[in-house]
Design a protein around this motif. Structure first.
Motif, PDB file in Angstrom:
ATOM      1  N   GLY A 187       0.754  -1.140  -0.155  1.00 38.09           N
ATOM      2  CA  GLY A 187       0.121  -0.027  -0.035  1.00 38.09           C
ATOM      3  C   GLY A 187       0.872   1.271   0.119  1.00 38.09           C
ATOM      4  N   ALA A 188       1.995   1.138   0.851  1.00 40.02           N
ATOM      5  CA  ALA A 188       2.919   2.277   0.795  1.00 40.02           C
ATOM      6  C   ALA A 188       3.309   2.688  -0.429  1.00 40.02           C
ATOM      7  N   LEU A 189       3.864   1.451  -1.367  1.00 37.90           N
ATOM      8  CA  LEU A 189       4.577   1.772  -2.690  1.00 37.90           C
ATOM      9  C   LEU A 189       3.285   2.435  -3.715  1.00 37.90           C
ATOM     10  N   VAL A 190       2.095   2.000  -3.526  1.00 36.79           N
ATOM     11  CA  VAL A 190       1.134   2.403  -4.320  1.00 36.79           C
ATOM     12  C   VAL A 190       0.776   3.917  -4.208  1.00 36.79           C
ATOM     13  N   ALA A 191       0.954   4.278  -2.852  1.00 41.37           N
ATOM     14  CA  ALA A 191       0.969   5.695  -2.539  1.00 41.37           C
ATOM     15  C   ALA A 191       2.375   6.677  -2.754  1.00 41.37           C
ATOM     16  N   ARG A 192       3.185   5.664  -3.197  1.00 44.32           N
ATOM     17  CA  ARG A 192       4.671   6.220  -3.368  1.00 44.32           C
ATOM     18  C   ARG A 192       5.335   6.992  -2.081  1.00 44.32           C
ATOM     19  N   LEU A 193       4.937   6.112  -1.021  1.00 41.99           N
ATOM     20  CA  LEU A 193       5.822   6.491   0.079  1.00 41.99           C
ATOM     21  C   LEU A 193       7.242   6.179   0.004  1.00 41.99           C
ATOM     22  N   HIS A 194       7.443   4.937  -0.955  1.00 43.81           N
ATOM     23  CA  HIS A 194       8.543   4.630  -1.243  1.00 43.81           C
ATOM     24  C   HIS A 194       8.494   4.323  -2.888  1.00 43.81           C
ATOM     25  N   ASP A 195       9.865   3.995  -3.205  1.00 44.83           N
ATOM     26  CA  ASP A 195       9.727   3.463  -4.462  1.00 44.83           C
ATOM     27  C   ASP A 195      10.492   2.069  -4.561  1.00 44.83           C
ATOM     28  N   PRO A 196       9.800   1.180  -5.603  1.00 44.34           N
ATOM     29  CA  PRO A 196      10.270  -0.041  -5.431  1.00 44.34           C
ATOM     30  C   PRO A 196      11.915  -0.152  -6.116  1.00 44.34           C
ATOM     31  N   ASP A 197      12.420  -1.152  -5.596  1.00 48.06           N
ATOM     32  CA  ASP A 197      13.753  -1.676  -5.956  1.00 48.06           C
ATOM     33  C   ASP A 197      13.984  -1.942  -7.509  1.00 48.06           C
ATOM     34  N   ALA A 198      12.591  -2.786  -7.678  1.00 47.39           N
ATOM     35  CA  ALA A 198      12.697  -3.561  -8.934  1.00 47.39           C
ATOM     36  C   ALA A 198      11.287  -3.414  -9.234  1.00 47.39           C
ATOM     37  N   GLY A 199      11.007  -3.271 -10.722  1.00 52.85           N
ATOM     38  CA  GLY A 199       9.456  -3.430 -11.241  1.00 52.85           C
ATOM     39  C   GLY A 199       9.026  -2.103 -11.311  1.00 52.85           C
ATOM     40  N   ARG A 200       7.786  -1.997 -11.429  1.00 58.34           N
ATOM     41  CA  ARG A 200       7.231  -0.467 -11.642  1.00 58.34           C
ATOM     42  C   ARG A 200       5.633  -0.555 -11.153  1.00 58.34           C
ATOM     43  N   ILE A 201       5.094   0.510 -10.648  1.00 53.63           N
ATOM     44  CA  ILE A 201       3.843   0.755 -10.351  1.00 53.63           C
ATOM     45  C   ILE A 201       3.259   1.732 -11.427  1.00 53.63           C
ATOM     46  N   THR A 202       2.105   1.397 -12.351  1.00 59.11           N
ATOM     47  CA  THR A 202       1.617   2.410 -13.135  1.00 59.11           C
ATOM     48  C   THR A 202       0.121   2.836 -12.670  1.00 59.11           C
ATOM     49  N   VAL A 203      -0.319   3.911 -13.022  1.00 58.27           N
ATOM     50  CA  VAL A 203      -1.720   4.207 -13.101  1.00 58.27           C
ATOM     51  C   VAL A 203      -2.256   4.787 -14.701  1.00 58.27           C
ATOM     52  N   ASP A 204      -3.000   4.041 -15.140  1.00 55.71           N
ATOM     53  CA  ASP A 204      -3.487   4.174 -16.629  1.00 55.71           C
ATOM     54  C   ASP A 204      -2.148   3.952 -17.461  1.00 55.71           C
ATOM     55  N   GLY A 205      -1.050   3.331 -17.293  1.00 59.97           N
ATOM     56  CA  GLY A 205      -0.250   3.031 -17.973  1.00 59.97           C
ATOM     57  C   GLY A 205       1.149   3.924 -17.852  1.00 59.97           C
ATOM     58  N   VAL A 206       0.859   4.906 -16.531  1.00 54.80           N
ATOM     59  CA  VAL A 206       1.928   5.925 -16.449  1.00 54.80           C
ATOM     60  C   VAL A 206       2.713   5.545 -15.307  1.00 54.80           C
ATOM     61  N   ASP A 207       3.793   5.343 -15.185  1.00 53.59           N
ATOM     62  CA  ASP A 207       4.461   5.118 -14.052  1.00 53.59           C
ATOM     63  C   ASP A 207       4.585   6.149 -12.951  1.00 53.59           C
ATOM     64  N   LEU A 208       4.285   5.682 -11.789  1.00 51.47           N
ATOM     65  CA  LEU A 208       3.954   6.639 -10.509  1.00 51.47           C
ATOM     66  C   LEU A 208       5.160   7.723 -10.480  1.00 51.47           C
ATOM     67  N   ARG A 209       6.303   7.171 -10.890  1.00 46.97           N
ATOM     68  CA  ARG A 209       7.675   8.099 -10.800  1.00 46.97           C
ATOM     69  C   ARG A 209       7.659   9.217 -11.801  1.00 46.97           C
ATOM     70  N   ASP A 210       6.763   9.035 -12.768  1.00 47.15           N
ATOM     71  CA  ASP A 210       6.539  10.190 -13.759  1.00 47.15           C
ATOM     72  C   ASP A 210       5.497  11.001 -13.483  1.00 47.15           C
ATOM     73  N   LEU A 211       5.032  10.852 -12.392  1.00 50.02           N
ATOM     74  CA  LEU A 211       3.731  11.765 -12.102  1.00 50.02           C
ATOM     75  C   LEU A 211       4.008  12.856 -10.938  1.00 50.02           C
ATOM     76  N   ARG A 212       3.922  14.035 -10.872  1.00 51.28           N
ATOM     77  CA  ARG A 212       4.117  15.033  -9.832  1.00 51.28           C
ATOM     78  C   ARG A 212       3.523  14.448  -8.469  1.00 51.28           C
ATOM     79  N   LEU A 213       4.169  14.626  -7.397  1.00 47.79           N
ATOM     80  CA  LEU A 213       3.792  13.861  -6.180  1.00 47.79           C
ATOM     81  C   LEU A 213       2.329  14.784  -5.892  1.00 47.79           C
ATOM     82  N   ALA A 214       2.162  15.904  -6.041  1.00 46.04           N
ATOM     83  CA  ALA A 214       0.830  16.731  -5.845  1.00 46.04           C
ATOM     84  C   ALA A 214      -0.282  15.912  -6.782  1.00 46.04           C
ATOM     85  N   ASP A 215      -0.013  15.692  -7.826  1.00 42.28           N
ATOM     86  CA  ASP A 215      -0.911  15.040  -8.806  1.00 42.28           C
ATOM     87  C   ASP A 215      -1.123  13.709  -8.178  1.00 42.28           C
TER      88      ASP A 215
END
Length: 591
Positions: free
Chosen positions: A401-429
């Motif tokens: 759950g913390a990774l989905v909220a991007r309280l941490h970033d994964p060491d491997a793999g990625r989590i996306t919303v509508d195909g967009v990596d969470l790391r590519d979204l502004r934290l406020a967005d």
């Protein structure tokens, strides 16, 4: 009085090395935005010093010319000149103090806000490793300890240096022979000040560490949770003893810091006072009588006193700057802490997110952990559906759950919303897309209304009340003495655990996110209240993506899909009925 342990040679070396890492150029950059103001201050200082140099010459004219010749008119003009010089230098002093103090306070403001803003961007791991009292001590005590240095050091150096130079020129003009006598005290003064500076710097570093420990004791002992713990365990006397010992050690360090090198500095003060006496003595010897006029002698000794005072101040400022390097080092250490979860370089916009959540072969391990908290987790949550995550304690549910909220970033793999990596979204967005209700509810020491509006500052009172009704908490708030304006108390201790949980739920409802992460969100509720809140969640989840992390399986029976975690890996996945039929790990949890 208990004394702190003696500073070891290794600790001294470490403190010196840390202080060396603090570049004076970096400190000077803090003043860069205020160059124009500093130029004005320096101009005022130079003008004040030049004007002030007229006083000894006026004094010599009074003694050698006006008084012996009984020239009243000249005496009046000279006296008026002395008053005018004093008035002008006083006015310059007021202007200098105002500008320098303003610049210093603006630098302090920027330093405080920069450190606070940087700390806000650090990962949860930093705050897990760092004591809360330590963080507070660096922002308040360490930055506060710099205030005198930041506010007055630059102007003090400029003022005293200008005064020393101007006085030296005037002294040479009066008598170059006597000026050579004055120079004899400079080398030992500089050497002694350097020795005192090293001692003061080491003591300052130790004092700030002790002050941080004191703050930690206050934070742990006087919070609601801390007081409750000490009362129930009967550790109040031990806590008071711990605080007393820490305070006594701090008192001893303060004394040692203030008295560091004072005997050396006192010796130099005696030397400074003895030199004018020697000059008077030498001027009265039979073979030197008549070499200098009385006016020149008095004017020179007056200038000499004007040199020794700023010279002592310069040496003291050097000691203060050296000691303050320990404080700057502690602050810059926080500013230089790497940001693990940072803003993207090229952010992607999601103006109308559908809410499809994809967890693609994600692995994650906490720093220093022996094993992975998550290992190759691969899950997909279609937009508008519900995925429940279940498993035993320590299986990795909350970490996911913390990774989905991007309280941490994964060491491997990625989590996306509508195909967009969470790391590519502004934290406020991302915070507007993903809403979290966790099992640990934090409420501000403010009114109920302010706590709810914290999630959406522009929310109206009607929207706040609607969110509270949806979380089944409106009737509780309405019965409070001041309704929504009632202060919840520190960490919300005015409310029961279930009420705090529902306030947190209302706060999330108010934000209306597309993706919900419910981490044991109903764990503190009784059965009847849990049923009511679950109905509110069901209404809220309609058309939204929901990730439900639960220990009690009764809350996840109706989820579209259930994933079972064991030691960070997905071992089963399916609907409630399908998983029961397989008679596997889920069935064992449900038994």
């Amino acid at each position: 009085m208990p004394r702190p342990p003696e500073i070891s040679r290794e600790q001294r070396a470490r403190d010196r090395e840390q202080a060396k890492q603090v570049s004076l150029r970096r400190i000077a950059r803090l003043f860069a935005p205020h160059r124009s103001s500093l130029v004005v201050v320096i101009a005022v200082i130079v003008a004040s010093s030049v004007v002030g140099m007229a006083s000894p010459f006026l004094l010599r004219a009074v003694i050698d010319d006006a008084l012996p010749h009984r020239d009243v008119r000249l005496l009046v003009w000279l006296a008026a000149g002395m008053v005018a010089v004093a008035a002008v230098t006083a006015a310059f002093g007021v202007v200098q103090t105002w500008i320098s103090t303003r610049v210093g306070q603006l630098v302090m403001h920027r330093l405080r806000t920069d450190v606070f803003a940087h700390l806000q961007r650090l990962s949860l791991g930093f705050f897990t490793r760092t004591r809360t009292g330590e963080v507070q001590s660096r922002i308040t005590n360490d930055i506060g300890g710099m205030q005198t240095v930041v506010t007055s050091t630059a102007t003090s150096i400029a003022s005293n240096l200008t005064t020393v130079v101007a006085s030296g020129v005037a002294m040479v003009a009066l008598s170059w022979q006597l000026s050579l006598v004055t120079l004899l005290v400079l080398p030992p003064s500089v050497l002694l000040s350097r020795r005192v500076a090293r001692l003061r710097r080491t003591l300052t570093a130790q004092r700030q560490r002790e002050l941080a420990d004191l703050n930690v004791t206050i934070e742990e002992g006087l919070s609601i949770d801390g007081v409750t713990l000490s009362r129930t365990l009967g550790t109040g006397d031990a806590l008071v003893s711990r605080f007393t010992d820490s305070s006594l050690r701090l008192t001893d360090l303060e004394l040692r810091s203030q008295l560091a090198g004072r005997w050396w500095m006192a010796t130099m003060s005696i030397v400074f006072a003895a030199i004018p006496a020697l000059i008077y003595l030498g001027a009265g010897l039979p073979w030197t009588v008549g070499a200098l006029s009385i006016g020149t002698l008095v004017a020179f000794t007056s200038l000499q006193a004007g040199v020794f005072r700023p010279l002592s101040s310069l040496l003291d400022v050097g000691v203060s700057i050296s000691a303050s390097l320990a404080l700057f080092q502690r602050i810059f250490e926080y500013q230089d802490t790497a940001i693990d979860v940072d803003e993207p370089t090229d952010p992607v916009d999601l103006p109308a997110p559908r809410g499809e959540l994809r967890i693609s072969h994600v692995s994650f391990a906490y720093p220093g952990a022996d094993r992975k908290a998550l290992d190759d987790v691969d899950l997909c949550v279609p937009a508008g559906s519900t995925l429940a995550i279940v498993g035993e304690t320590g299986s990795g549910k909350s970490t996911l759950g913390a990774l989905v909220a991007r309280l941490h970033d994964p060491d491997a793999g990625r989590i996306t919303v509508d195909g967009v990596d969470l790391r590519d979204l502004r934290l406020a967005d991302l915070a507007g897309i993903v809403g979290v209700v966790s099992q640990e509810t934090y409420l501000l020491h403010a009114s109920v209304r302010d706590n709810l509006r914290y999630a959406r500052p522009d929310a109206t009172d009607e929207e706040i009340e609607a969110a509270a009704r949806g979380a089944q908490i409106h009737h509780v708030i309405a019965d409070l003495p001041e309704g929504y304006d009632t202060v919840v108390g520190p960490r919300g201790h005015r409310f029961s655990g279930g009420e705090r949980q529902r306030l947190a739920i209302a706060r999330t409802l108010l934000r209306d996110p597309r993706i919900l992460v419910l981490d044991e969100a109903t764990s503190a509720l009784d059965t009847a209240t849990e049923r009511a809140v679950q109905e509110a969640f069901d209404r809220l989840a309609d058309g939204r993506t929901t990730l439900t992390i639960a220990h009690r399986l009764s809350t996840v029976r109706d989820a579209d899909r259930i994933a079972v975690l064991d030691h960070g890996r997905v071992v089963e996945s399916g609907t409630h009925s399908d998983l029961l039929e397989t008679d596997g790990r889920y069935a064992a949890l449900a038994a």
